[in-house]
Structure formats: C-alpha cells, structure tokens
Scaffold this motif. Structure first.
Motif, short mmCIF file in Angstrom:
data_model
loop_
_atom_site.label_atom_id
_atom_site.label_comp_id
_atom_site.label_asym_id
_atom_site.label_seq_id
_atom_site.Cartn_x
_atom_site.Cartn_y
_atom_site.Cartn_z
N VAL A 152 -23.62 -30.57 -6.02
CA VAL A 152 -22.16 -31.12 -6.15
C VAL A 152 -22.12 -31.48 -7.81
CG1 VAL A 152 -20.64 -32.82 -5.75
CG2 VAL A 152 -21.47 -31.50 -4.12
N ARG B 228 -23.32 -30.60 -10.61
CA ARG B 228 -23.69 -29.67 -11.43
C ARG B 228 -22.31 -29.26 -11.94
NH1 ARG B 228 -29.48 -27.54 -11.24
NH2 ARG B 228 -30.40 -28.88 -9.86
N GLY B 229 -21.22 -28.91 -11.10
CA GLY B 229 -20.26 -28.28 -11.31
C GLY B 229 -19.89 -26.97 -11.56
N GLU B 230 -21.13 -26.11 -11.34
CA GLU B 230 -21.01 -24.87 -11.71
C GLU B 230 -20.32 -24.09 -10.28
OE1 GLU B 230 -23.98 -26.07 -11.71
OE2 GLU B 230 -24.58 -25.86 -13.78
N PRO B 231 -19.47 -23.10 -10.35
CA PRO B 231 -18.97 -22.34 -9.21
C PRO B 231 -20.24 -21.74 -8.33
CG PRO B 231 -18.29 -21.49 -11.21
CD PRO B 231 -19.04 -22.39 -11.63
N LEU C 268 -19.46 -28.23 -1.70
CA LEU C 268 -19.42 -27.78 -3.16
C LEU C 268 -17.99 -27.95 -3.72
CD1 LEU C 268 -21.79 -24.93 -2.46
CD2 LEU C 268 -22.39 -27.17 -3.45
N PRO C 269 -17.94 -28.61 -4.70
CA PRO C 269 -16.30 -28.58 -5.17
C PRO C 269 -15.78 -27.34 -5.53
CG PRO C 269 -17.69 -29.83 -6.55
CD PRO C 269 -18.69 -29.44 -5.46
N HIS C 270 -16.70 -26.89 -6.19
CA HIS C 270 -16.24 -25.15 -6.98
C HIS C 270 -17.07 -24.26 -6.16
CE1 HIS C 270 -14.59 -27.38 -10.30
NE2 HIS C 270 -15.82 -28.14 -10.11
N GLY C 271 -17.06 -24.59 -4.84
CA GLY C 271 -17.86 -23.34 -3.78
C GLY C 271 -16.94 -22.58 -2.97
N GLY C 272 -17.25 -21.60 -2.54
CA GLY C 272 -16.61 -20.69 -1.71
C GLY C 272 -17.44 -20.09 -0.73
N LEU D 237 -16.78 -15.01 -13.14
CA LEU D 237 -17.27 -16.07 -13.96
C LEU D 237 -17.29 -15.60 -15.40
CD1 LEU D 237 -20.72 -16.83 -11.94
CD2 LEU D 237 -18.54 -18.32 -11.97
N THR E 272 -16.17 -14.93 -18.77
CA THR E 272 -15.05 -15.38 -19.60
C THR E 272 -14.51 -14.24 -20.53
OG1 THR E 272 -16.30 -16.33 -21.43
CG2 THR E 272 -15.83 -17.71 -19.70
#
Length: 83
Positions: free
Chosen positions: A17, A19-22, A46-50, A80, A82
């Motif tokens: 969590v 770490r913030g990476e998706p 996971l806030p940026h998880g799926g 991911l 850019t």
C-alpha cells in the motif's frame, strides 16, 4: 486437499500500500487451492490495484488461459507506459 492458513490479503497488502505503484492481481475463477477470496482481499488492500478473474481458469491461469492471461498483463503494462 492440503490445508492452508487463513489469508486475507492484508499481510502482503500492507507492504504494498505505501509504495503507491499500480498493481494488478490475477486469479482463476475455479482455483481449487485457494479460491478467489485471497486475490480479492489483496486487491482490496491496494489503492492503485485491480483484480481480473479469469473465468475459465483454476490455480494456473497462465497455463489454462494463456492468451487471456497475456492480454491482461500486456494491457496492464501498456497502461503503465507514459507517452
């Protein structure tokens, strides 16, 4: 069937969590070893998880639905990049 300790995803989730990476969690709908509950619990932490559940797979979705598995991983990795 072997017995597995209870797993709610939090042990790994708490580590990831901050770490913030998706991240994407992949699971097989018919996983006879763990079911989908651990994958769902982990993704929920996971806030940026799926979460993607492969509907025709068991414990080894990469072998049971290789085309779908690769498409999901490729789609995640493409997202991911850019421009």
């Amino acid at each position: 069937m072997p017995s597995f300790p209870s797993f709610d995803g939090s042990e790994i989730g708490y580590e990831l969590v901050g770490r913030g990476e998706p991240l994407v969690v992949l699971a097989g709908a018919f996983d006879g070893m763990t079911g989908t509950a651990p994958a769902r619990a982990l993704a929920a932490c996971l806030p940026h998880g799926g979460l993607d559940v492969l509907v025709r797979s068991g414990h080894r979705p990469w072998a049971e639905e290789p085309e779908r598995f690769v498409a999901l991983v490729d789609g995640f990795l493409t997202g991911l990049r850019t421009p």
